[in-house]
Design a protein around this motif. Structure first.
Motif, PDB file in Angstrom:
ATOM      1  N   GLU A   1       0.847  -1.265  -0.093  1.00 56.61           N
ATOM      2  CA  GLU A   1       0.133  -0.105  -0.002  1.00 56.61           C
ATOM      3  C   GLU A   1       0.721   1.327  -0.179  1.00 56.61           C
ATOM      4  OE1 GLU A   1      -2.690   0.085   3.172  1.00 56.61           O
ATOM      5  OE2 GLU A   1      -3.144  -2.039   2.949  1.00 56.61           O
ATOM      6  N   VAL A   2       0.392   2.238  -0.696  1.00 56.16           N
ATOM      7  CA  VAL A   2       1.065   3.621  -0.366  1.00 56.16           C
ATOM      8  C   VAL A   2      -0.108   4.509   0.140  1.00 56.16           C
ATOM      9  CG1 VAL A   2       2.109   5.451  -1.644  1.00 56.16           C
ATOM     10  CG2 VAL A   2       2.528   3.009  -2.385  1.00 56.16           C
ATOM     11  N   PHE A   3       0.227   5.235   1.043  1.00 57.98           N
ATOM     12  CA  PHE A   3      -0.875   6.088   1.782  1.00 57.98           C
ATOM     13  C   PHE A   3      -0.081   7.327   2.283  1.00 57.98           C
ATOM     14  CE2 PHE A   3       0.037   3.091   5.146  1.00 57.98           C
ATOM     15  CZ  PHE A   3       0.358   3.847   6.151  1.00 57.98           C
ATOM     16  N   GLU A   4      -1.164   8.413   2.422  1.00 55.21           N
ATOM     17  CA  GLU A   4      -0.509   9.758   2.846  1.00 55.21           C
ATOM     18  C   GLU A   4      -1.192   9.857   4.333  1.00 55.21           C
ATOM     19  OE1 GLU A   4      -1.537  14.565   1.917  1.00 55.21           O
ATOM     20  OE2 GLU A   4      -2.040  13.017   0.445  1.00 55.21           O
ATOM     21  N   VAL A   5      -0.204  10.367   5.280  1.00 51.66           N
ATOM     22  CA  VAL A   5      -0.836  10.940   6.433  1.00 51.66           C
ATOM     23  C   VAL A   5      -0.175  12.298   6.791  1.00 51.66           C
ATOM     24  CG1 VAL A   5      -0.991   8.607   7.328  1.00 51.66           C
ATOM     25  CG2 VAL A   5       1.089   9.907   7.614  1.00 51.66           C
ATOM     26  N   GLU A   6      -1.102  12.970   7.726  1.00 55.09           N
ATOM     27  CA  GLU A   6      -0.667  14.281   8.184  1.00 55.09           C
ATOM     28  C   GLU A   6      -0.260  13.813   9.706  1.00 55.09           C
ATOM     29  OE1 GLU A   6      -2.145  18.847   9.349  1.00 55.09           O
ATOM     30  OE2 GLU A   6      -3.505  17.304   8.228  1.00 55.09           O
ATOM     31  N   VAL A   7       0.842  14.294   9.726  1.00 59.63           N
ATOM     32  CA  VAL A   7       1.762  13.926  11.116  1.00 59.63           C
ATOM     33  C   VAL A   7       1.136  14.902  12.393  1.00 59.63           C
ATOM     34  CG1 VAL A   7       3.961  13.774  12.537  1.00 59.63           C
ATOM     35  CG2 VAL A   7       3.801  13.097   9.955  1.00 59.63           C
ATOM     36  N   ASP A   8       0.727  14.104  13.318  1.00 56.65           N
ATOM     37  CA  ASP A   8       0.355  14.867  14.682  1.00 56.65           C
ATOM     38  C   ASP A   8       1.345  14.449  15.774  1.00 56.65           C
ATOM     39  OD1 ASP A   8      -0.283  12.428  15.661  1.00 56.65           O
ATOM     40  OD2 ASP A   8      -2.341  12.573  15.370  1.00 56.65           O
TER      41      ASP A   8
ATOM     42  N   GLU B   1      -0.669  -2.288  11.441  1.00 59.35           N
ATOM     43  CA  GLU B   1       0.137  -1.914  12.418  1.00 59.35           C
ATOM     44  C   GLU B   1       0.916  -0.379  12.191  1.00 59.35           C
ATOM     45  OE1 GLU B   1       4.196  -3.403  14.997  1.00 59.35           O
ATOM     46  OE2 GLU B   1       3.188  -4.896  13.582  1.00 59.35           O
ATOM     47  N   VAL B   2       1.371  -0.474  11.203  1.00 59.06           N
ATOM     48  CA  VAL B   2       1.810   0.961  10.778  1.00 59.06           C
ATOM     49  C   VAL B   2       0.939   2.177  10.739  1.00 59.06           C
ATOM     50  CG1 VAL B   2       2.907   2.293   8.926  1.00 59.06           C
ATOM     51  CG2 VAL B   2       3.695  -0.169   9.463  1.00 59.06           C
ATOM     52  N   THR B   3      -0.108   2.103  10.202  1.00 59.82           N
ATOM     53  CA  THR B   3      -1.144   2.890  10.053  1.00 59.82           C
ATOM     54  C   THR B   3      -1.594   3.397  11.691  1.00 59.82           C
ATOM     55  OG1 THR B   3      -2.244   2.057   8.195  1.00 59.82           O
ATOM     56  CG2 THR B   3      -3.677   3.452   9.501  1.00 59.82           C
ATOM     57  N   ALA B   4      -1.708   2.496  12.586  1.00 59.67           N
ATOM     58  CA  ALA B   4      -2.083   2.880  14.006  1.00 59.67           C
ATOM     59  C   ALA B   4      -0.738   3.660  14.525  1.00 59.67           C
ATOM     60  CB  ALA B   4      -2.266   1.652  14.761  1.00 59.67           C
ATOM     61  N   ALA B   5       0.284   3.439  14.021  1.00 55.57           N
ATOM     62  CA  ALA B   5       1.578   4.198  14.563  1.00 55.57           C
ATOM     63  C   ALA B   5       1.701   5.366  14.170  1.00 55.57           C
ATOM     64  CB  ALA B   5       2.803   3.168  14.391  1.00 55.57           C
ATOM     65  N   VAL B   6       1.391   5.742  12.941  1.00 55.62           N
ATOM     66  CA  VAL B   6       1.882   7.040  12.264  1.00 55.62           C
ATOM     67  C   VAL B   6       0.633   7.983  12.118  1.00 55.62           C
ATOM     68  CG1 VAL B   6       3.703   5.645  10.808  1.00 55.62           C
ATOM     69  CG2 VAL B   6       1.326   5.953   9.961  1.00 55.62           C
TER      70      VAL B   6
ATOM     71  N   HIS C   1       2.966  16.304   5.728  1.00 56.15           N
ATOM     72  CA  HIS C   1       2.401  15.420   4.979  1.00 56.15           C
ATOM     73  C   HIS C   1       3.338  14.356   4.302  1.00 56.15           C
ATOM     74  CE1 HIS C   1      -1.818  17.020   4.550  1.00 56.15           C
ATOM     75  NE2 HIS C   1      -1.311  17.655   5.386  1.00 56.15           N
ATOM     76  N   VAL C   2       3.022  13.048   4.957  1.00 54.26           N
ATOM     77  CA  VAL C   2       4.270  12.121   4.758  1.00 54.26           C
ATOM     78  C   VAL C   2       3.587  10.951   3.834  1.00 54.26           C
ATOM     79  CG1 VAL C   2       5.833  10.392   5.459  1.00 54.26           C
ATOM     80  CG2 VAL C   2       5.436  12.540   6.817  1.00 54.26           C
ATOM     81  N   VAL C   3       4.368  10.639   2.553  1.00 59.78           N
ATOM     82  CA  VAL C   3       3.630   9.606   1.633  1.00 59.78           C
ATOM     83  C   VAL C   3       4.644   8.319   2.110  1.00 59.78           C
ATOM     84  CG1 VAL C   3       3.128   8.780  -0.425  1.00 59.78           C
ATOM     85  CG2 VAL C   3       2.809  11.080   0.039  1.00 59.78           C
ATOM     86  N   LEU C   4       3.785   7.188   2.379  1.00 59.00           N
ATOM     87  CA  LEU C   4       4.483   6.033   2.929  1.00 59.00           C
ATOM     88  C   LEU C   4       4.175   4.713   2.184  1.00 59.00           C
ATOM     89  CD1 LEU C   4       3.414   6.273   6.601  1.00 59.00           C
ATOM     90  CD2 LEU C   4       5.879   6.407   6.036  1.00 59.00           C
ATOM     91  N   PHE C   5       5.205   4.142   1.731  1.00 52.89           N
ATOM     92  CA  PHE C   5       5.071   2.595   1.178  1.00 52.89           C
ATOM     93  C   PHE C   5       5.390   1.702   1.981  1.00 52.89           C
ATOM     94  CE2 PHE C   5       6.600  -1.245  -0.348  1.00 52.89           C
ATOM     95  CZ  PHE C   5       6.164  -1.364  -1.652  1.00 52.89           C
ATOM     96  N   VAL C   6       4.191   0.656   2.155  1.00 49.17           N
ATOM     97  CA  VAL C   6       4.123  -0.340   3.080  1.00 49.17           C
ATOM     98  C   VAL C   6       3.788  -1.477   2.745  1.00 49.17           C
ATOM     99  CG1 VAL C   6       2.941  -0.700   5.445  1.00 49.17           C
ATOM    100  CG2 VAL C   6       3.389   1.670   4.873  1.00 49.17           C
TER     101      VAL C   6
END
Length: 445
Positions: A375-382, A440-445, A428-433
């Motif tokens: 998956e590749v997804f974008e998150v806004e870091v809090d 697990e990664v989604t919950a952590a970031v 805004h960080v784009v991650l390859f997972v």
């Protein structure tokens, strides 16, 4: 979260598979064979019954559900299912539809049909096709961070100049990250010494200009400078939406439609498109209309067999690239194996879009690689993110293997994601997972 999915076809099954590990999922379908297949292949509760029936939804526990996804192949059934669900409780309802008209009505009055979010399969498929046309050498393309970041997947041919190179040798581009190398069934997170071989698929993330420059190197023979000469073969809803989106981008495509009445209708609606009334499977007619001169041919006919035939004929006549709509997901690899450059499955892209909505609290944008291998997804870091205030090297070490920080956007500017780069709150960080650790990664970031 309790999720009820009505419809166990390709869309519903893909959504259920992506949610089953972390949510309480119930799948409903009228087909007993589908119910049995889901029951034994996924860790979900499967119920046989009509999803629009109040008795069936009561049995599925919709009154206590957080989310109801109506994903059958019938638009009216999906709308009725959402309405019935709202009569029993207050789940967030998502409806899949094919007809764009339903979507336009819903957009004018959010909440119409008792639907909280609506996804139109034909439209998202057309959008996916246009993304691929915009980067002709790629087999998968997606935009992130409001267009500032692009993800693309390239198949490396034997003639590619990067075949046989290490990632360090191939990485000559500013603000570009080599996120993964896909080889057979393996997903490799590359380092500088990783070698790119012919036949690999390489996933890169970065500034669109850098991605385009890499495309010129990775697949120069398949990368025209501008994909301006586009043929759309098939005037159904996906073909129509594709031509309309191309018009909005300033292009004047040509569209082939066999039915005279439908061709006239399309000509009236598509002011910048040349509509040709002819049989798209007639090789001589295609040759007379110079299909072989096209930069890209989009085959969107009424059957996978006809779409494959039209795409391969176009390639044989000289078209630089062929994109085909594939209704049966099992045919996707076959199409690309025999010579179609990119195959777009409306059901798969719809499942991706709906799955993204289920994760909207953490992921602003989500796409899948090779259906579900990564998956590749974008998150806004809090402030609670494992990434916040730390160098990437440290934060990634606290995450499971299979994670790459592909790009960082700060105040509308791209920041190079190196090991010592500190991620700040609000970035805004784009991650390859790798999909096996995505939850697990989604919950952590």
């Amino acid at each position: 979260m309790r999720v009820v999915i009505v419809g166990a076809g390709e869309v519903g099954s893909n959504i259920a598979a992506s949610l089953a590990d972390s949510h309480d999922v119930v799948v409903v379908d009228v087909d007993p064979e589908r119910v049995e297949e889901v029951k034994y292949s996924l860790d979900v509760l499967a119920i046989e019954g009509d999803g629009a029936s109040i008795d069936t939804l009561e049995e599925a526990g919709v009154a206590d559900a957080d989310l109801l996804i109506a994903s059958t192949d019938d638009d009216e059934t999906n709308l009725a299912t959402c309405g019935t669900a709202k009569a029993l409780g207050d789940p967030f309802t998502i409806a899949r539809v094919k007809q764009v008209g339903f979507l336009r009505t819903w957009e004018r009055s959010r909440g119409a049909f008792d639907v909280d979010f609506m996804v139109c399969s034909n439209l998202v498929a057309a959008e996916d096709i246009v993304q691929v046309i915009g980067l002709p050498a790629a087999v998968n393309v997606e935009q992130f961070a409001q267009g500032l970041v692009q993800m693309a997947e390239f198949e490396i041919g034997e003639s590619s100049s990067v075949a046989g190179q290490t990632v360090s040798e191939a990485d000559q581009y500013e603000l570009l990250t080599f996120a993964a190398i896909l080889r057979d069934d393996d997903v490799e997170i590359p380092d500088g010494d990783s070698r790119i071989e012919a036949g690999d698929r390489v996933v890169v993330i970065g500034m669109p200009k850098a991605v385009h420059e890499f495309a010129l190197t990775a697949a120069p023979t398949r990368m025209p400078n501008d994909a301006t000469n586009v043929f759309v073969v098939g005037g159904g809803e996906i073909g129509f939406q594709t031509a309309q989106l191309l018009q909005e981008r300033g292009l004047s495509p040509r569209l082939v439609e066999r039915d005279p009445e439908r061709a006239r209708e399309l000509a009236e609606q598509l002011s910048e498109t040349v509509v040709l009334q002819m049989d798209a499977t007639d090789t001589d007619a295609l040759e007379r209309e110079n299909v072989g001169t096209a930069d890209v041919v989009v085959a969107a006919l009424d059957s996978d067999q006809n779409s494959l035939f039209a795409a391969l004929v176009a390639k044989r006549l000289g078209a630089k690239r062929a994109v085909a709509v594939v209704e049966d997901g099992d045919h996707r690899d076959l199409f690309e194996t025999v010579g179609v450059d990119a195959a777009v499955n409306p059901r798969v892209v719809t499942a991706e879009e709906i799955t993204r909505i289920t994760r909207e609290e953490t992921a602003e944008k989500l796409t899948f690689i090779e259906d579900d291998r990564a998956e590749v997804f974008e998150v806004e870091v809090d402030g609670d993110s494992v990434l916040a205030g730390r160098p990437i090297r440290e934060s990634v070490a606290d995450l499971p293997r299979g994670v790459v920080v592909g790009s960082i956007v700060r105040d509308r500017e791209l920041v190079s994601p190196r090991g010592d780069t500190v991620v700040e709150v609000g970035d805004h960080v784009v991650l390859f997972v790798d999909s096996s650790v995505a939850e697990e990664v989604t919950a952590a970031v």
